[in-house]
Design an enzyme around this catalytic site. Structure first.
Site, PDB file in Angstrom:
ATOM      1  N   SER A 150      18.856 -17.396  49.722  1.00 38.11           N
ATOM      2  CA  SER A 150      17.361 -17.316  49.692  1.00 38.11           C
ATOM      3  C   SER A 150      17.261 -17.830  48.200  1.00 38.11           C
ATOM      4  CB  SER A 150      17.046 -15.898  49.615  1.00 38.11           C
ATOM      5  OG  SER A 150      15.494 -15.729  49.226  1.00 38.11           O
ATOM      6  N   TYR A 163      17.612  -6.807  48.396  1.00 39.51           N
ATOM      7  CA  TYR A 163      17.832  -7.934  49.143  1.00 39.51           C
ATOM      8  C   TYR A 163      18.483  -8.914  48.388  1.00 39.51           C
ATOM      9  CZ  TYR A 163      16.651 -12.160  51.721  1.00 39.51           C
ATOM     10  OH  TYR A 163      16.684 -13.406  52.373  1.00 39.51           O
TER      11      TYR A 163
END
Length: 258
Positions: A150, A163
């Site tokens: 990400s 996350y």
């Protein structure tokens, strides 16, 4: 089928391959000739829909079910993969592994529970670690491992801190494995999407948030799953044989400006 069949004769496994970015990756690899195992955890209908789409496009695919984030998930996944692959006209083994499955925890540190933390790490970090570990004897020399990371790992986003930690850990796994597996000709890379439009992102229904995410990119738009799939397809190909241990930004230049 595309005229560029650069994955012809290859077998691929895409975790979380039935929806969103994973679905786009599954379809792209299949269009370029790969036999694709479309993994899913719970949504059998979505997996079967993706397989049917691939079939309709002239590709080959099959669904594989395994819940991730639970004890024995890697063994369950590979057992299901082996059984399903035996029903296909293909040699045992694997050429391309895409670790795409993941969840998010949209909470700041003050609001993350221990259960939240354990679950996001179990699915996003522990599962791919042991999927790779259990899959190395199936992965052919010259194979490809692609970990979906990400863009959040290079910026400070307190709202998704747990996350982001899972993806940072996955990025280090990429580096370590690239070093270890290089002698076998196996490349290992991370592909890092940014703000991407998928049906499973409810925040994109809010126009203010949608606009903010679009503005984060230098192109002034949200990413599409196909944008990510194109990058993954390249990294998984022989054309990327000299690229390993890399973190590849596929965010549309999100947050690179002031």
């Amino acid at each position: 089928m595309t005229t560029d069949m650069r994955h012809e004769g290859k077998t691929a496994l895409v975790t979380g391959g039935s929806r969103g970015i994973g679905r786009a990756i599954s379809r792209r690899l299949a269009r370029e000739g790969a036999l694709v195992a479309v993994h899913y955890g719970h949504d059998e209908a979505a997996a079967e829909r993706t397989v049917k789409e691939i079939d309709a496009e002239g590709g080959r695919a099959f669904a594989v079910r395994a819940e991730l984030g639970v004890d024995g998930d890697a063994a369950t996944l590979w057992g299901a993969f082996d059984r399903a692959l035996a029903g296909q006209d293909a040699e045992p083994g694997l050429d391309i592994l895409v670790n795409n499955a993941g969840i998010t925890v949209p909470r700041t540190i003050a609001n993350v529970t221990e259960q939240d933390y354990d679950r996001v790490f179990a699915i996003n970090t522990k599962a791919p670690f042991f999927i790779i570990q259990r899959g190395l004897d199936r992965l052919r020399d010259g194979g490809r491992i692609v970990n979906i990371s990400s863009v959040a790992t290079r910026v400070g986003l307190p709202a998704i801190v747990s996350y982001t930690m899972t993806k940072s850990a996955l990025d280090h796994l990429t580096l370590a494995l690239a070093t270890e597996l290089g002698p076998r000709g196996i490349t290992v890379n991370s592909v890092a999407p940014g703000y991407t439009e998928t049906e499973i992102n409810p925040t994109l229904r809010i126009q203010e948030i949608r606009q903010r995410y679009s503005d984060a990119s230098v192109f002034g738009r949200l990413g599409q799953p196909a944008d990510i799939a194109d990058v993954v397809s390249f990294v998984a190909s022989d054309e990327a044989r000299w690229v390993t241990g890399q973190w590849i930004d596929a965010s549309g230049g999100a947050h690179i400006g002031a």
